[in-house]
Design a protein around this motif. Structure first.
Motif, short mmCIF file in Angstrom:
data_model
loop_
_atom_site.label_atom_id
_atom_site.label_comp_id
_atom_site.label_asym_id
_atom_site.label_seq_id
_atom_site.Cartn_x
_atom_site.Cartn_y
_atom_site.Cartn_z
N VAL A 70 0.84 -1.20 0.00
CA VAL A 70 0.00 0.00 0.00
C VAL A 70 0.88 1.25 0.00
O VAL A 70 0.66 2.17 -0.79
CB VAL A 70 -0.96 0.00 1.22
N VAL A 71 1.88 1.28 0.88
CA VAL A 71 2.75 2.46 0.98
C VAL A 71 3.44 2.72 -0.36
O VAL A 71 3.50 3.85 -0.83
CB VAL A 71 3.78 2.28 2.11
N LEU A 72 3.93 1.65 -1.02
CA LEU A 72 4.62 1.82 -2.30
C LEU A 72 3.67 2.30 -3.39
O LEU A 72 3.99 3.22 -4.15
CB LEU A 72 5.26 0.50 -2.74
N THR A 73 2.49 1.68 -3.48
CA THR A 73 1.55 2.03 -4.55
C THR A 73 1.02 3.45 -4.38
O THR A 73 1.06 4.25 -5.32
CB THR A 73 0.36 1.04 -4.55
N VAL A 74 0.53 3.78 -3.18
CA VAL A 74 -0.01 5.13 -2.95
C VAL A 74 1.12 6.15 -2.97
O VAL A 74 0.96 7.26 -3.49
CB VAL A 74 -0.81 5.17 -1.63
N GLY A 75 2.28 5.78 -2.43
CA GLY A 75 3.43 6.68 -2.42
C GLY A 75 3.83 7.08 -3.83
O GLY A 75 4.12 8.24 -4.10
N ALA A 76 3.81 6.12 -4.76
CA ALA A 76 4.18 6.40 -6.15
C ALA A 76 3.18 7.39 -6.77
O ALA A 76 3.57 8.30 -7.49
CB ALA A 76 4.21 5.11 -6.96
N ALA A 77 1.89 7.20 -6.44
CA ALA A 77 0.86 8.11 -6.99
C ALA A 77 1.04 9.52 -6.42
O ALA A 77 0.90 10.50 -7.15
CB ALA A 77 -0.53 7.58 -6.65
N LEU A 78 1.37 9.61 -5.13
CA LEU A 78 1.52 10.93 -4.50
C LEU A 78 2.74 11.67 -5.03
O LEU A 78 2.79 12.89 -5.05
CB LEU A 78 1.62 10.78 -2.98
#
Lengths: 278, 290
Positions: free
Chosen positions: A159-167
């Motif tokens: 979750v942190v990687l996926t949402v972090g990439a979007a942010l």
């Protein structure tokens, strides 16, 4: 002389074209190797006999009947689903908040990312053993709470990687503008930021559900009895005998994986399309 | 008086930063309590003997032949799995970079799809394929290539094939990104200057794609080192790998000292390899995202 050089040139290009064709053929074979074994499970689940012969001698739905009529298998499927949904919701909430916090505090990125990626880097057998030991003291082994918390931990890095990439590709100034115009930070996040990263958040949630559903190692240690997951039961069944019932269950899981995979692909596509229009 | 204002601003800024950081607290809490703390407990347990005294006995035990062979097997299997993944993953990753966008997307989807399928399901699929009455043996028998079934599973062969199949995507994804970043004109230049495809590969493509290859190979090796499910099922008890030793020490013998020492050693090996790869080859992430 020019002609000779030209011919030599086309010769090299000709060889390159042949090599490329051979490469494509090889790639097709390798893709087949990646996908075909899993697909072979499908015909096996419709086998009419009790042993796994390929191709099956006769066809039937009896293994699906065994699966759906068995209270043990049904319960295990329900446990996996419940744990998956709860772990997914929890990991998405906690992970999105963490990813947001990292994106606004870049100086802490390295240490926080390091911490949040840890559940992905530490060998899962160690996570399982450690949790089993701690849970034994807290009475959390074989409970739904323990299982959900453990799966939340496993899903968090994704979750942190996926949402972090979007942010990363989101322009934080938009949110600052909203705040400077009087919106509370929460409102600014909910109305300005979240709508633009919602498909990534959705992808992350689906991925988290999948991580929970897929886990066999941690479940082998901390889930059991009434709260045993489908993977735990399958693992034990596999070590004892290879009944076609497992093929029927596997087919159901494959179909579920395909649906989840297609959903995230569509979500990504939507997000990319949204960006292009904006 | 500007000073108090500046002070208040500084304090407000600090509060704002703290509020932002506090959003990470639930995640920090869950990782600390459920991962860091249990790991410290395991490290502590690894230095205790059966009577609660401090000793190195658990680590000394790891030098015994039974453990030693399992370590050697684990490293050999992981090396072989990595080699197979490189041989299969390299052409695939390179081929994907040459395809037109639409086909490339399909190819990437085919690489990602196995990652979305349960490891247990994929392991079971290999059991169906490799077993005595399985797909491969029935083909061999019916075509007359062999007059008796070949033992392909419940041994090292099955373990290596199954583990490699599961880990190929982990090599392809970072390598694909790395090859895609190479300036294609270098390859056209090499070809147009008359280099054979083999020569172009050897002197242009391979050196430039080494970082991605190294990153992928490291991830595959490390994941294989800690693999449990696939070796446990496809090895059929005849293959002992590191993770299985840990599981057995706990569930079979309730020997937490032995299990912890094995676990700590596995963790140290994994982190050292990843650190070395990060330090010397710029390994950035696991390359796994939705």
């Amino acid at each position: 002389m020019t002609g000779a050089r030209l011919r030599a040139g086309t010769g090299a290009f000709g060889r390159a074209a042949t090599a490329r064709l051979a490469l494509y053929a090889l790639c097709t074979l390798i893709c087949l190797f990646l996908v075909a074994p899993t697909l072979l499970v499908l015909p096996m689940s419709f086998s009419g006999t009790a042993y796994l012969q390929f191709p099956p001698e006769s066809w039937s739905l009896q293994w699906y009947a065994v699966f759906f009529e068995s209270p043990v298998w049904r319960r295990a499927m329900l446990v996996s689903f419940q744990a998956g949904v709860m772990a997914s919701v929890l990991a998405t909430l906690i992970g999105t908040a963490a990813a947001y916090s990292i994106s606004r505090r870049p100086e802490l990125r390295l240490i926080l990312y390091g911490l949040f990626i840890a559940p992905m880097v530490v060998p899962v057998i160690l996570i399982a053993a450690g949790l089993f030991y701690i849970y034994a003291r807290l009475g959390l082994n074989n409970t739904m709470t323990g299982l959900v918390l453990a799966h939340t931990l496993l899903a968090l890095p994704y979750v942190v990687l996926t949402v972090g990439a979007a942010l990363l590709s989101f322009d934080a100034n938009q949110e600052r503008a909203a705040v400077s115009l009087g919106a509370t930070p929460l409102r600014a996040f909910a109305t300005v930021t979240l709508p633009q990263i919602r498909f990534s958040v959705l992808s992350a949630a689906l991925l988290a559900f999948l991580i929970s559903l897929d886990d066999a190692v941690v479940a082998l240690f901390v889930s059991g009895g009434h709260n045993a997951t489908i993977t735990r039961r399958m693992f034990n069944a596999l070590r004892d005998q290879i009944d076609p019932t497992i093929a029927a269950i596997s087919t159901c899981l494959i179909v579920l994986s395909l649906l989840l995979f297609a959903s995230t692909r569509i979500a990504r596509h939507r997000e990319a399309a949204g960006r292009a229009h904006a | 008086m500007p000073a108090p204002d500046a002070l208040r601003l500084a304090r407000a800024e600090k509060m704002h930063k703290l509020r932002l950081l506090s959003l990470s607290f639930p995640a920090i809490g869950i990782v600390t309590l459920m991962l860091v703390m249990p790991l410290f407990v395991l490290v502590g347990l690894s230095f205790l003997d059966g009577d609660g005294g401090v000793s190195l006995g658990n680590y000394q035990r790891m030098l015994r032949p039974a453990y030693y062979t399992a370590f050697v097997d684990t490293f050999l299997i992981s090396a072989l799995v990595t080699l197979i993944c490189v041989l299969l993953g390299y052409p695939l990753a390179y081929g994907l970079t040459l395809l037109p966008p639409g086909l490339a997307r399909l190819g990437i989807a085919l690489v990602l799809l196995p990652l979305w399928t349960s490891v247990l399901v994929r392991t079971y699929a290999w059991l169906i394929i490799l077993q005595t009455r399985g797909v491969i043996n029935s083909v061999l028998l019916s075509t007359g290539l062999s007059d008796q079934p070949i033992r392909l599973v419940y041994n090292y062969t099955g373990t290596v094939i199954g583990t490699a199949h599961i880990l190929v995507p982990f090599l392809v994804l970072p390598l694909y990104a790395s090859i895609r970043a190479i300036d294609k004109h270098l390859i056209y230049a090499s070809t147009s200057l008359g280099a054979s495809p083999a020569r172009t590969f050897r002197s242009v493509l391979l050196p430039l794609s080494l970082p991605g290859l190294f990153a992928g190979a490291t991830i595959v090796f490390v994941l294989s080192l800690g693999a449990y499910v696939t070796p446990a099922v496809l090895g059929g008890g005849r293959v002992q790998m590191w993770a299985m030793l840990i599981e057995r020490s706990i569930t079979l013998y309730q020997h937490w000292g032995a299990a912890s020492a094995l676990g700590v050693a596995l963790l140290v090996a994994t982190l050292s390899i990843l650190y070395a790869a990060y330090r010397f080859a710029g390994l950035r992430s696991f390359g796994v995202q939705a």
